[in-house]
Design a protein around this motif. Structure first.
Motif, PDB file in Angstrom:
ATOM      1  N   THR A 218      99.984 120.708  35.738  1.00  0.00           N
ATOM      2  CA  THR A 218      98.575 121.184  36.533  1.00  0.00           C
ATOM      3  C   THR A 218      97.824 119.904  36.880  1.00  0.00           C
ATOM      4  N   TRP A 262     103.457 129.177  39.054  1.00  0.00           N
ATOM      5  CA  TRP A 262     102.006 129.078  38.742  1.00  0.00           C
ATOM      6  C   TRP A 262     101.806 129.950  37.468  1.00  0.00           C
ATOM      7  N   VAL A 263     100.772 129.430  36.642  1.00  0.00           N
ATOM      8  CA  VAL A 263     100.735 130.001  35.375  1.00  0.00           C
ATOM      9  C   VAL A 263     100.565 131.713  35.343  1.00  0.00           C
ATOM     10  N   THR A 264     100.097 131.953  36.255  1.00  0.00           N
ATOM     11  CA  THR A 264      99.999 133.555  36.541  1.00  0.00           C
ATOM     12  C   THR A 264     101.507 134.201  36.631  1.00  0.00           C
ATOM     13  N   VAL A 335      92.922 137.152  40.512  1.00  0.00           N
ATOM     14  CA  VAL A 335      92.812 135.892  39.802  1.00  0.00           C
ATOM     15  C   VAL A 335      92.941 134.682  40.618  1.00  0.00           C
ATOM     16  N   THR A 358      89.341 138.744  37.633  1.00  0.00           N
ATOM     17  CA  THR A 358      89.848 137.971  36.082  1.00  0.00           C
ATOM     18  C   THR A 358      89.683 136.431  36.137  1.00  0.00           C
ATOM     19  N   TRP A 360      90.558 132.804  34.193  1.00  0.00           N
ATOM     20  CA  TRP A 360      91.321 132.104  33.156  1.00  0.00           C
ATOM     21  C   TRP A 360      91.987 130.836  33.889  1.00  0.00           C
ATOM     22  N   GLN A 361      92.500 129.890  32.931  1.00  0.00           N
ATOM     23  CA  GLN A 361      93.138 128.545  33.352  1.00  0.00           C
ATOM     24  C   GLN A 361      94.371 128.405  32.720  1.00  0.00           C
ATOM     25  N   THR A 362      95.223 127.461  33.575  1.00  0.00           N
ATOM     26  CA  THR A 362      96.408 127.014  32.987  1.00  0.00           C
ATOM     27  C   THR A 362      96.453 126.731  31.403  1.00  0.00           C
ATOM     28  N   GLU A 363      95.265 126.367  31.216  1.00  0.00           N
ATOM     29  CA  GLU A 363      95.044 125.653  29.593  1.00  0.00           C
ATOM     30  C   GLU A 363      94.717 126.792  28.921  1.00  0.00           C
ATOM     31  N   MET A 382      82.645 137.503  37.241  1.00  0.00           N
ATOM     32  CA  MET A 382      83.978 137.439  36.535  1.00  0.00           C
ATOM     33  C   MET A 382      84.039 138.358  35.400  1.00  0.00           C
ATOM     34  N   ASP A 443      84.650 124.355  34.644  1.00  0.00           N
ATOM     35  CA  ASP A 443      83.770 125.095  35.888  1.00  0.00           C
ATOM     36  C   ASP A 443      82.364 125.205  35.330  1.00  0.00           C
ATOM     37  N   PHE A 455      80.550 132.799  38.479  1.00  0.00           N
ATOM     38  CA  PHE A 455      81.167 131.310  38.653  1.00  0.00           C
ATOM     39  C   PHE A 455      80.259 131.000  39.718  1.00  0.00           C
ATOM     40  N   ARG A 458      83.566 124.148  40.536  1.00  0.00           N
ATOM     41  CA  ARG A 458      84.190 123.270  39.620  1.00  0.00           C
ATOM     42  C   ARG A 458      83.042 122.159  39.191  1.00  0.00           C
ATOM     43  N   LYS A 464      91.131 124.006  44.701  1.00  0.00           N
ATOM     44  CA  LYS A 464      91.678 125.279  44.814  1.00  0.00           C
ATOM     45  C   LYS A 464      92.083 125.765  46.205  1.00  0.00           C
TER      46      LYS A 464
END
Ligand code: WTA
Length: 576
Positions: A218, A262-264, A335, A358, A360-363, A382, A443, A455, A458, A464
């Motif tokens: 990512t 993608w992580v999702t 998301v 929702t 969240w992040q890859t991390e 969120m 974020d 939110f 960034r 994005k």
């Protein structure tokens, strides 16, 4: 404000009827009861996502309902999945794969990529996924940094790997998924031939819960994409969020529209839903309002997890959802980027159901801040932290800020069960996320008096676009490979549909004539080298880039210029 309150029947039938109570009482230790460990205390995420269901009364339940772009349908039960993933694990080990090796998947949305992913986990190797839109520059970064040993791909995508194979000494073999007309050559392996020979029983690898299971590259602000590594037991948070946030039940047909690159697509297209023993739909075709509504209608999708850009495209389309029977839907989630209140309300007004945002992040590896079926929605927010997760808004010194004040969105790392375990070969980058006892997300956000998170943006230059995370540096590096480009600075430009689009400011080499045709040529060049989604939709020629005295491009200044905003502190800026 327009609060969407939930009616009592929705609350009582939710998997988590009382968020506040659950948040108070929750413990990760207790939650582990959702997982099945081997007798010796070891674990395997694929055992939990497949085998334990295949060994239970769920064995004949459909795990995967697949529809291809041309409308062909395939289905797989958990017991079929067990056999196929065992076979694939045998294929891998007979081709030299061992615990800890990296095996990457580079495929369009077809069932083989799910079989491959779970088969890799069974061997104890680390699964890596990539978008099929990736071109050679994106591929070489990921495959060389990870030292991938095997890539699973198809004949259409293989030529992109073939071109760079000579620069990938650790890449030993390529597995091709088609039945016929495969390219032939040394170390090219036929998936089907090998699967036909393979035993349907595999001795699954017993892993320590913290052993690595999958990795995803990512983008950050600087440098090449980073390999975010997740462990087998991270599955726990994926399962629990699928249960309590996506609200998936045994009676559901669940559709996560995300690609496995993608992580999702990994966490909510594979791990969460199958970890829970649910039924998942995968559509192999491209987005169009017609095809998506038809998938919901034909497969009677009940729970739908998608992304804001898709929702905005549906909102803006002349195709009305009313032309389809979408009455099966009962819960909607989103998301990847900010979901505007209009998106939430469009769901409510046209589908009778609000979208639940929702975050969240890859991390983080799973949903961390979110809306719940049983909790009122404040459109545009969120939502609140998942049970077990402690989130806060902090200043630069890690001090928590009061409600209403904007700051860094941060998480207590020990409370996020699925938080990344490593950045591949980059300890310094990994450590940089942790400051003053917090995991810093990158974020900016604020919290309101009721504990809802909002939110803001960034804190860095990460772009994005249509939900995809793109690092400006990657695009800039590709731009300067163009023979007529001297330098380039890349920003995310706000866009109503895509959230942001990639905009490139380009300095041409001396003597090169600027023209619209050249702009198009440059954009196409990046598209062909990097990825179908990571190219600049806008190119502007500029005489000179704003840089710090040490030579760093100041994208913040480019962005301010683009938006007609004040450029802020430019004391470190070279004359511009
Ligand atoms: C952004 C996606 C606003 C955010 C699963 C985050 C969001 C980054 C939301 C992670 C949301 C994700 N509202 N912004 N609900 N969800 N983001 O790693 O900037 O592709 O840091 O993971 O997407 O992107 P990633």
């Amino acid at each position: 404000m327009n609060i969407i309150s939930k009616d009592p029947s929705a609350i009582s039938s939710a998997n988590m009827p009382d968020y506040e109570k659950e948040y108070q009482e929750f413990s990760w230790d207790q939650a582990k009861e959702e997982l099945t460990f081997f007798e010796d205390g070891t674990f395997n995420a694929a055992y939990n996502a497949v085998d334990r269901h295949a060994n239970s009364e769920k064995k004949d339940r459909l795990a995967l309902i697949y529809e291809s772009d041309t409308g062909e349908k395939e289905t797989y039960t958990f017991s079929q999945f067990k056999e196929l993933t065992d076979k694939f694990a045998n294929v891998l080990t007979s081709n030299g794969v061992q615990k800890g090796d990296r095996v990457f998947i580079f495929l369009p949305p077809i069932p083989e990529r799910y079989i491959a992913f779970l088969g890799i986990l069974k061997t104890g190797a680390i699964a890596g996924t990539m978008f099929s839109a990736f071109q050679e520059a994106a591929l070489i970064d990921r495959l060389s940094d990870s030292g991938a040993k095997i890539v699973v791909t198809n004949s259409e995508l293989f030529p992109r790997i073939e071109k760079i194979w000579k620069d990938l000494p650790e890449l030993k073999k390529i597995i091709l998924t088609e039945k016929d007309n495969l390219p032939e050559g040394e170390n090219l392996i036929s998936y089907h031939q090998e699967m036909d020979k393979a035993s349907p029983n595999f001795e699954i690898a017993h892993m320590k819960p913290d052993d690595f299971a999958y990795m995803l590259y990512t983008s950050g602000t600087t440098g090449k994409p980073k390999g975010v590594v997740h462990a087998h037991a991270d599955l726990l948070q994926a399962i629990l969020t699928t249960k309590y946030v996506l609200d998936v039940k045994d009676s559901d047909i669940y559709w996560c529209t995300a690609d496995i690159g993608w992580v999702t697509g990994v966490v909510y297209g594979v791990l969460g839903v199958w970890g829970l023993g649910g039924t998942s739909v995968v559509y192999g075709g491209r987005f169009s309002p017609e095809s998506w509504y038809k998938i919901i209608q034909d497969h009677k999708v009940t729970v739908w997890y998608t992304a804001p850009t898709a929702i905005r495209m549906l909102m803006g389309s002349p195709v009305s959802p009313k032309q389809y029977d979408l009455s099966s839907l009962r819960h909607l989630c989103s998301v990847g980027e900010p979901l505007n209140p209009e998106g939430v309300m469009w769901g409510k007004e046209t589908l009778g159901l609000p979208f639940h945002d929702t975050w969240w992040q890859t991390e983080t590896g799973s949903i961390c801040i979110t809306n719940y079926p049983s909790m009122d929605i404040k459109p545009g927010s969120m939502g609140k932290p998942f049970p077990g997760v402690v989130a806060g808004i902090v200043d630069d010194s890690g001090k928590e800020l009061p409600a209403g004040q904007e700051g860094h969105l941060a998480l207590k790392p020990e409370t996020v069960y699925s938080l990344m375990k490593q950045i591949w070969k980059n300890e310094e980058k990994y450590q940089s996320y942790f400051q003053n006892g917090w995991y810093i997300s990158g974020d900016q956000a604020y919290k309101d008096e009721d504990g809802y998170f909002w939110f803001v943006g960034r804190a860095d230059d990460v772009i994005k676009t249509s939900g995809e995370r793109v690092g400006p540096f990657e695009v800039e590096s590709t731009l300067i490979e163009h023979p007529k480009v001297l330098e380039a600075g890349v920003i995310g430009k706000p866009d109503e549909l895509r959230g942001e689009i990639i905009k490139a400011f380009v300095v041409l080499k001396q003597g090169v004539e600027p023209s619209d045709a050249l702009k198009e040529e440059i954009a196409a060049f990046v598209k062909g080298k990097l990825a179908g989604h990571a190219y600049p939709r806008e190119v502007e020629f500029i005489d000179k880039l704003p840089k710090t005295r040490s030579g760093k491009i100041m994208r913040r200044v480019l962005k301010a210029k683009e938006l007609g905003l004040p450029t802020g502190d430019t004391s470190t800026l070279e004359e511009f």
